[in-house]
Design an enzyme around this catalytic site. Sequence first.
Site, PDB file in Angstrom:
ATOM      1  N   LYS A  77       3.417   5.759  -2.220  1.00 29.53           N
ATOM      2  CA  LYS A  77       3.068   5.453  -0.832  1.00 29.53           C
ATOM      3  C   LYS A  77       2.930   6.727  -0.012  1.00 29.53           C
ATOM      4  O   LYS A  77       1.958   6.901   0.731  1.00 29.53           O
ATOM      5  CB  LYS A  77       4.117   4.543  -0.205  1.00 29.53           C
ATOM      6  CG  LYS A  77       3.737   4.056   1.195  1.00 29.53           C
ATOM      7  CD  LYS A  77       4.924   3.564   1.991  1.00 29.53           C
ATOM      8  CE  LYS A  77       5.722   4.724   2.547  1.00 29.53           C
ATOM      9  NZ  LYS A  77       6.774   4.299   3.506  1.00 29.53           N
ATOM     10  N   ASP A 119       2.882  -0.055   2.885  1.00 28.32           N
ATOM     11  CA  ASP A 119       4.253  -0.049   3.382  1.00 28.32           C
ATOM     12  C   ASP A 119       4.720  -1.497   3.544  1.00 28.32           C
ATOM     13  O   ASP A 119       4.043  -2.433   3.105  1.00 28.32           O
ATOM     14  CB  ASP A 119       4.353   0.726   4.700  1.00 28.32           C
ATOM     15  CG  ASP A 119       3.656   0.012   5.853  1.00 28.32           C
ATOM     16  OD1 ASP A 119       2.927  -0.987   5.611  1.00 28.32           O
ATOM     17  OD2 ASP A 119       3.839   0.437   7.005  1.00 28.32           O
TER      18      ASP A 119
END
Length: 225
Positions: free
Chosen positions: A127, A145
């Site tokens: 991420k 997220d």
Amino acid sequence: MTDAPKPMSKAAAKAFITALANEYPNAESELVFRNPFELLVSVVLSAQATDKSVNKATKDMFERAPDPQSMAELGEAGIAQYIKTIGLWRAKAHNVALLCEQLLARHDGQVPSDRKSLEALAGVGRKTASVVMNVAFGSDAMAVDTHIFRIGNRTGLAPGKNVRQVEDGLVARIPKDMLRPSHHWLILHGRYVCKARTPECWRCPATKWCLYPDKRLVDPKSKAA
């Protein structure tokens, strides 16, 4: 908990994303940074923390240490003094100090733009790498997220049991020319409208295409409710 709906079609996904694009025309990261290095550090610090809390902590730290060399000189203990208000600050101070050393040793103090090199740095997962690639280097990388994971599953935009499945679903359904900015549109939408506990569907511009079966189309605080 309501089961996630089936995936929406590509046509519906395009319409859904277009609605968000119109709603958030100037969307960008809410982290405050001046260069790829400050962005990288900020994203590492943002795990399980709000952007607001990260910005508050990094303001003075970046004035004192705006690059890998000066940050490495601060060391783990020095970094920790600036970020104690952020969750998991001990581990984060360790990772930031180490990644600065790695940047100096492996990349001449520059933040790399490719995923493999980024993910090899301390504290950097998929991420974080995707955010840096997207925001700093203009890549079409999709960072998933908690907000984007929730929206992907709740709306049918990209259902998945894990973040990688949601990421792959988003990449497959969102038109390529919209993929990079959609990262910001989705985050803002999840943060302020499609919230975790109570999605404010009555404020959502994309309800027409959303497959969430329990939409609340009237504000419970309004007279109409």
